[in-house]
Design an enzyme around this catalytic site. Sequence first.
Site, PDB file in Angstrom:
ATOM      1  N   TYR A   1       1.046  -1.605   0.134  1.00 55.04           N
ATOM      2  CA  TYR A   1      -0.160   0.004  -0.146  1.00 55.04           C
ATOM      3  C   TYR A   1       0.976   1.416   0.039  1.00 55.04           C
ATOM      4  O   TYR A   1       1.001   2.368  -0.511  1.00 55.04           O
ATOM      5  CB  TYR A   1      -0.318   0.264   1.228  1.00 55.04           C
TER       6      TYR A   1
ATOM      7  N   LYS B   1       1.146   3.971  -2.893  1.00 51.95           N
ATOM      8  CA  LYS B   1       0.368   5.406  -2.161  1.00 51.95           C
ATOM      9  C   LYS B   1       1.651   6.827  -2.736  1.00 51.95           C
ATOM     10  O   LYS B   1       1.344   7.727  -3.126  1.00 51.95           O
ATOM     11  CB  LYS B   1       0.815   5.669  -1.383  1.00 51.95           C
TER      12      LYS B   1
HETATM   13  P1  NAP Z   1     -13.806   2.434   1.517  1.00 54.86           P
HETATM   14  O1  NAP Z   1     -14.647   2.681   2.625  1.00 54.86           O
HETATM   15  O2  NAP Z   1     -13.497   0.542   1.459  1.00 54.86           O
HETATM   16  O3  NAP Z   1     -13.961   2.636   0.086  1.00 54.86           O
HETATM   17  C1  NAP Z   1     -13.396   1.686  -1.210  1.00 54.86           C
HETATM   18  C2  NAP Z   1     -14.197   1.356  -2.066  1.00 54.86           C
HETATM   19  O4  NAP Z   1     -13.329   1.491  -3.214  1.00 54.86           O
HETATM   20  C3  NAP Z   1     -14.895   0.586  -2.139  1.00 54.86           C
HETATM   21  O5  NAP Z   1     -16.180   0.817  -1.778  1.00 54.86           O
HETATM   22  C4  NAP Z   1     -14.491  -0.029  -2.279  1.00 54.86           C
HETATM   23  O6  NAP Z   1     -15.262  -1.801  -2.839  1.00 54.86           O
HETATM   24  C5  NAP Z   1     -13.673   0.147  -3.698  1.00 54.86           C
HETATM   25  N1  NAP Z   1     -13.189  -0.599  -4.653  1.00 54.86           N
HETATM   26  C6  NAP Z   1     -12.335  -1.218  -3.911  1.00 54.86           C
HETATM   27  N2  NAP Z   1     -10.733  -2.418  -5.512  1.00 54.86           N
HETATM   28  C7  NAP Z   1     -11.400  -1.580  -6.221  1.00 54.86           C
HETATM   29  C8  NAP Z   1     -11.573  -1.453  -7.403  1.00 54.86           C
HETATM   30  N3  NAP Z   1     -10.445  -2.359  -8.077  1.00 54.86           N
HETATM   31  N4  NAP Z   1     -12.325  -1.434  -8.638  1.00 54.86           N
HETATM   32  C9  NAP Z   1     -13.263   0.292  -7.949  1.00 54.86           C
HETATM   33  N5  NAP Z   1     -13.580   0.029  -6.752  1.00 54.86           N
HETATM   34  C10 NAP Z   1     -13.279  -0.328  -5.609  1.00 54.86           C
HETATM   35  O7  NAP Z   1     -12.231   3.408   1.665  1.00 54.86           O
HETATM   36  P2  NAP Z   1     -11.886   4.101   2.190  1.00 54.86           P
HETATM   37  O8  NAP Z   1     -10.959   4.165   3.201  1.00 54.86           O
HETATM   38  O9  NAP Z   1     -13.593   5.430   1.869  1.00 54.86           O
HETATM   39  O10 NAP Z   1     -10.419   4.579   0.971  1.00 54.86           O
HETATM   40  C11 NAP Z   1     -10.814   5.432  -0.045  1.00 54.86           C
HETATM   41  C12 NAP Z   1      -9.711   5.913  -0.957  1.00 54.86           C
HETATM   42  O11 NAP Z   1      -8.979   6.523   0.291  1.00 54.86           O
HETATM   43  C13 NAP Z   1      -8.984   4.745  -0.768  1.00 54.86           C
HETATM   44  O12 NAP Z   1      -7.960   4.528  -2.430  1.00 54.86           O
HETATM   45  C14 NAP Z   1      -7.624   3.966   0.563  1.00 54.86           C
HETATM   46  O13 NAP Z   1      -6.428   4.000   0.141  1.00 54.86           O
HETATM   47  C15 NAP Z   1      -7.736   6.082   0.968  1.00 54.86           C
HETATM   48  N6  NAP Z   1      -7.186   5.967   2.155  1.00 54.86           N
HETATM   49  C16 NAP Z   1      -8.050   6.127   3.216  1.00 54.86           C
HETATM   50  C17 NAP Z   1      -7.771   6.342   4.488  1.00 54.86           C
HETATM   51  C18 NAP Z   1      -8.592   5.978   5.582  1.00 54.86           C
HETATM   52  O14 NAP Z   1      -8.347   6.282   6.811  1.00 54.86           O
HETATM   53  N7  NAP Z   1      -9.750   5.364   4.952  1.00 54.86           N
HETATM   54  C19 NAP Z   1      -6.716   6.916   4.285  1.00 54.86           C
HETATM   55  C20 NAP Z   1      -5.386   7.503   3.757  1.00 54.86           C
HETATM   56  C21 NAP Z   1      -6.397   7.324   2.007  1.00 54.86           C
HETATM   57  P3  NAP Z   1     -15.321  -2.729  -1.927  1.00 54.86           P
HETATM   58  O15 NAP Z   1     -15.938  -2.021   0.118  1.00 54.86           O
HETATM   59  O16 NAP Z   1     -16.856  -3.534  -2.605  1.00 54.86           O
HETATM   60  O17 NAP Z   1     -13.950  -3.331  -1.346  1.00 54.86           O
END
Ligand code: NAP
Length: 249
Positions: free
Chosen positions: A152, A156
Site C-alpha cells: 500500500y 501510495k
Molecule cells: P472504503 O470505504 O473501503 O471505500 C473504497 C471503495 O473502493 C469501496 O467501495 C471498494 O469496494 C471500492 N473498490 C475496491 N477495489 C476496487 C476496484 N478495483 N475498482 C473499483 N472500486 C474498488 O475505503 P476508503 O477509506 O473510503 O478509501 C478510499 C481511498 O482513500 C482509498 O484509495 C484509500 O486507500 C484512501 N485512504 C483511506 C484512508 C482511511 O483512513 N480510510 C487513509 C488514507 C487514504 P469494496 O468495498 O467492494 O471492496
Amino acid sequence: MSLTEKVALVTGAGRGIGAAARRLAAGGAAVVVSDIDQEVAEATAASLRKEGRRALAVACDVSRRTDVQTMVERTVAEFGHLDVLVTCAGLIRDNLVYKMTEEDWDLVIDTHLKGSFLCAQAAQSVMVPQKSGRIVLISSTSALGNRGQANYSAAKMGIQGLARTLALELGRYEITVNVVAPGFIETRMTEATAERMGISFEQLTAGVAATNPIPRTGKPEDVAGVIAFLADDEASYVTGQVIYVRGAP
Ligand code: NAP
C-alpha cells in the site's frame, strides 16, 4: 464555490471517502458514481437523484482497462464531457513483508497505482481536447512508510510521482493534477484495520485521537472539502501538489 455545469467522475464512490461525490454534487456538479459493486454505486446515485442532483452509477474495476474505458465513455455519453476525476477506489491487504504474498502485492498495486494510471489516462483523453480538467488522486500518509503496508505504501507513494508527472505533462492543456493524502479516516477500510489488529473500532480511533495534534480521527467529509476545493476553478493555478489531510503537520 460553484461546480455547476461541471461533470465529476468519482471512483470507489459507493462508500467511505468516495462520499466526495456527494460533496461535488452539492456544489452543483453532475456526478458519475463509480464503484466495483454496481449495487453500492446505484444506491448512492439513486439517493443523489432523489435530492434533485444529476447522478449516474457505473460499475467499474479500476484495475481493468476495458472497464475504465467504458466508464469514461458512459460518462461522456450521458453528460457530454468530463471535468473532474477523483480516484477513491481502494483496498488494503496488510501484512509484514516476510509474510506478504505476491497476490496481495499485485492486487494492491494494481488497484491503487495501475488503477490511478488507467483512470487518469482515460480522463485526459477527454480533457486534453477540452483544454480543461481537474484530476485529484488519493494517496495516504502511509506513502511515507507504515509497518505492515509495504504494498500500500509503495502504491501510495507511486501515486504521488504519477501525479507530479501528469501535472508536468498536462499543464499546457489547463488540466491540474493534485493529490490528497488522508491520515486516519473513519471508513470501512479503517474498520478492517481494527478487525485485523483484534481490537474494537472505538479502541483504535481513541488511540489515534490520543496521539494526534488535532485530537480526533478524520471523517470522509474532512477529505471531501479539500477535494472539492481542488476541483473548483478557484484552484486553477494549483497543480502537482500533495495535500495531507491528517490533523497533523
Ligand atoms: P472504503 O470505504 O473501503 O471505500 C473504497 C471503495 O473502493 C469501496 O467501495 C471498494 O469496494 C471500492 N473498490 C475496491 N477495489 C476496487 C476496484 N478495483 N475498482 C473499483 N472500486 C474498488 O475505503 P476508503 O477509506 O473510503 O478509501 C478510499 C481511498 O482513500 C482509498 O484509495 C484509500 O486507500 C484512501 N485512504 C483511506 C484512508 C482511511 O483512513 N480510510 C487513509 C488514507 C487514504 P469494496 O468495498 O467492494 O471492496
